[in-house]
Structures are given as structure tokens and as C-alpha cells.
Scaffold this motif. Structure first.
Motif, PDB file in Angstrom:
ATOM      1  N   GLU A   1      41.980  39.592  36.457  1.00  0.00           N
ATOM      2  CA  GLU A   1      41.821  38.222  37.676  1.00  0.00           C
ATOM      3  C   GLU A   1      41.608  38.841  38.867  1.00  0.00           C
ATOM      4  OE1 GLU A   1      41.632  35.020  37.064  1.00  0.00           O
ATOM      5  OE2 GLU A   1      41.357  35.307  35.070  1.00  0.00           O
ATOM      6  N   ARG A   2      42.527  39.812  39.282  1.00  0.00           N
ATOM      7  CA  ARG A   2      42.473  40.374  40.743  1.00  0.00           C
ATOM      8  C   ARG A   2      41.114  40.815  40.830  1.00  0.00           C
ATOM      9  NH1 ARG A   2      47.807  41.795  43.632  1.00  0.00           N
ATOM     10  NH2 ARG A   2      46.034  42.019  45.349  1.00  0.00           N
TER      11      ARG A   2
ATOM     12  N   GLN B   1      38.148  40.636  39.489  1.00  0.00           N
ATOM     13  CA  GLN B   1      36.799  39.852  39.590  1.00  0.00           C
ATOM     14  C   GLN B   1      36.861  38.852  40.625  1.00  0.00           C
ATOM     15  OE1 GLN B   1      36.737  37.942  35.843  1.00  0.00           O
ATOM     16  NE2 GLN B   1      37.858  36.320  36.410  1.00  0.00           N
ATOM     17  N   PHE B   2      37.945  38.706  41.517  1.00  0.00           N
ATOM     18  CA  PHE B   2      37.961  38.066  42.743  1.00  0.00           C
ATOM     19  C   PHE B   2      37.913  39.065  43.978  1.00  0.00           C
ATOM     20  CE2 PHE B   2      39.238  34.897  39.891  1.00  0.00           C
ATOM     21  CZ  PHE B   2      38.703  33.814  40.308  1.00  0.00           C
ATOM     22  N   SER B   3      37.676  40.337  43.564  1.00  0.00           N
ATOM     23  CA  SER B   3      37.616  41.275  44.754  1.00  0.00           C
ATOM     24  C   SER B   3      36.133  41.854  45.268  1.00  0.00           C
ATOM     25  CB  SER B   3      38.315  42.431  44.418  1.00  0.00           C
ATOM     26  OG  SER B   3      37.735  43.359  43.541  1.00  0.00           O
TER      27      SER B   3
ATOM     28  N   ASP C   1      32.235  42.443  43.794  1.00  0.00           N
ATOM     29  CA  ASP C   1      31.268  42.306  44.591  1.00  0.00           C
ATOM     30  C   ASP C   1      30.171  43.431  44.504  1.00  0.00           C
ATOM     31  OD1 ASP C   1      31.666  39.562  44.840  1.00  0.00           O
ATOM     32  OD2 ASP C   1      32.719  39.867  46.846  1.00  0.00           O
TER      33      ASP C   1
ATOM     34  N   ARG D   1      31.451  37.670  33.908  1.00  0.00           N
ATOM     35  CA  ARG D   1      32.519  37.929  34.739  1.00  0.00           C
ATOM     36  C   ARG D   1      32.509  37.107  36.045  1.00  0.00           C
ATOM     37  NH1 ARG D   1      35.943  38.285  31.416  1.00  0.00           N
ATOM     38  NH2 ARG D   1      37.108  37.581  33.192  1.00  0.00           N
ATOM     39  N   ARG D   2      31.184  37.058  36.642  1.00  0.00           N
ATOM     40  CA  ARG D   2      30.688  36.289  37.878  1.00  0.00           C
ATOM     41  C   ARG D   2      30.819  34.675  37.518  1.00  0.00           C
ATOM     42  NH1 ARG D   2      25.276  36.005  41.175  1.00  0.00           N
ATOM     43  NH2 ARG D   2      24.702  34.657  39.188  1.00  0.00           N
TER      44      ARG D   2
ATOM     45  N   ARG E   1      34.351  33.758  37.666  1.00  0.00           N
ATOM     46  CA  ARG E   1      35.048  33.948  38.948  1.00  0.00           C
ATOM     47  C   ARG E   1      34.452  32.598  39.552  1.00  0.00           C
ATOM     48  NH1 ARG E   1      33.577  37.958  43.320  1.00  0.00           N
ATOM     49  NH2 ARG E   1      31.711  36.834  43.727  1.00  0.00           N
ATOM     50  N   GLU E   2      33.377  32.174  39.524  1.00  0.00           N
ATOM     51  CA  GLU E   2      32.812  30.946  40.093  1.00  0.00           C
ATOM     52  C   GLU E   2      33.344  29.618  39.278  1.00  0.00           C
ATOM     53  OE1 GLU E   2      31.351  31.197  43.060  1.00  0.00           O
ATOM     54  OE2 GLU E   2      31.630  33.378  42.728  1.00  0.00           O
TER      55      GLU E   2
END
Length: 183
Positions: free
Chosen positions: A22-23, A25-27, A31, A88-89, A92-93
């Protein structure tokens, strides 16, 4: 008795597990890998449709067959990597749930094909193709490592399907037998 609180401020009676997946894929690191992966897909497509096509026509015999084989393997590997990144994106979205992401992820094959650098004739392939193959394997290795780490997160998630842990079962039996919490 100590007061334990989770990161979200709620009271916690035990340890809090931080999910690497989780951490990650939001980092910004995600990106970066996403952009790098998609740029590699675009560069490979441009190369294979342009200079690579011209270079392939000049190859003869077994090197020509090797070019065709390795370009197809490269394309397949990049499609799998791009699929993983897009799943994964999307997660995340918020476009898909974690369950949907896991279901889609199971269809993506991140298997490690053998490295072709030891294959007879590999050094005769055009530099452009060899470079793209090496870059794709480097990206494949990083994504495979991330995927394994994120899969371990799922295995350790208390809300996921229960995993039998014999030590935890024994501790639970002892706690019930002595009616106390062992820590």
C-alpha cells in the motif's frame, strides 16, 4: 497497562502492521517505476518498428532467427510488466478494489525467462535490441521483487484468508488454558 494507538488514531490492542504494498503504490517510487516501464515499452515499440526492422533484414541464418525469437520474448515480457504496472496504478487510483487487483494480477505471468546473453549468437544481435533486452530484465527483476514483497503483505494481512500458523495456534491454546494473554 500502556495505551497503544494506531497511525489513524484508533486504539490498538496489539501491533500494527504497515503494508509495504500500500505504501509503495502510493509513493513517488511507484510513479518513477511506472514512468520508466511505460517509457521502455514505447522505446521498444519505436525501435522494433523502425531501426530494429531495418537491422533485422540484414541479419542472416541463426542470428536472424534469434532476433525474431528475442524480440518476441522482449515484447511478451514488456506486456506482462506493463500489465502489472497498470493493475497497481488502477488500484491506487481507486478504479478497482484490492480483490479485483489480485484477481487480475494472477493472470499476469512474471515468470523469469532465461537470460539470452549466454545464447550462441547473442553478441551478433544489434546493440539496440541487446540494450532493450537488458533494460527489460532489469525492470523485470525489480518488479518481480516488488510483487513478491506485496504478495507477502497479502499473506500477512489479518483480513485476508487465514493462514495456519502452528506457533500462533499453540500460543492460543496456552492462553486459553491459563486464561491469560501471553506477550
Amino acid at each position: 497497562m500502556s495505551n497503544l494507538y494506531r497511525v489513524d488514531g484508533a486504539r490498538s490492542d496489539g501491533a500494527t502492521t504497515v503494508s509495504f504494498g500500500e505504501r509503495f503504490q502510493f509513493s513517488g517510487q511507484f510513479d518513477h517505476i511506472f514512468k520508466e516501464g511505460m517509457a521502455l515499452v514505447e522505446r521498444t515499440a519505436s525501435y522494433l518498428d523502425g531501426p530494429g526492422r531495418k537491422e533485422a533484414k540484414s541479419l542472416t541464418g541463426s542470428v536472424g532467427v534469434l532476433y525474431a525469437t528475442e524480440s518476441m520474448r522482449l515484447t511478451t515480457r514488456l506486456l506482462d510488466l506493463a500489465s502489472w504496472l497498470l493493475i497497481r496504478r488502477a488500484r491506487r487510483e481507486g478504479e478497482i478494489t484490492e480483490e479485483e487487483a489480485q484477481k487480475k494480477r494472477r493472470r499476469v505471468k512474471l515468470q523469469a525467462f532465461g537470460r539470452p546473453s549466454h545464447v550462441k549468437g547473442f553478441s551478433g544481435l544489434p546493440d539496440g535490441l541487446r540494450g532493450l533486452i537488458e533494460e527489460s530484465f532489469a525492470l523485470h527483476d525489480r518488479i518481480s521483487q516488488l510483487d513478491r514483497a506485496m504478495s507477502r503483505d497479502q499473506e500477512n494481512d489479518p483480513l485476508a484468508a487465514p493462514i495456519t500458523n502452528p506457533v500462533a495456534q499453540q500460543v492460543g491454546l496456552l492462553e486459553r488454558a491459563f486464561a491469560t494473554k501471553l506477550s
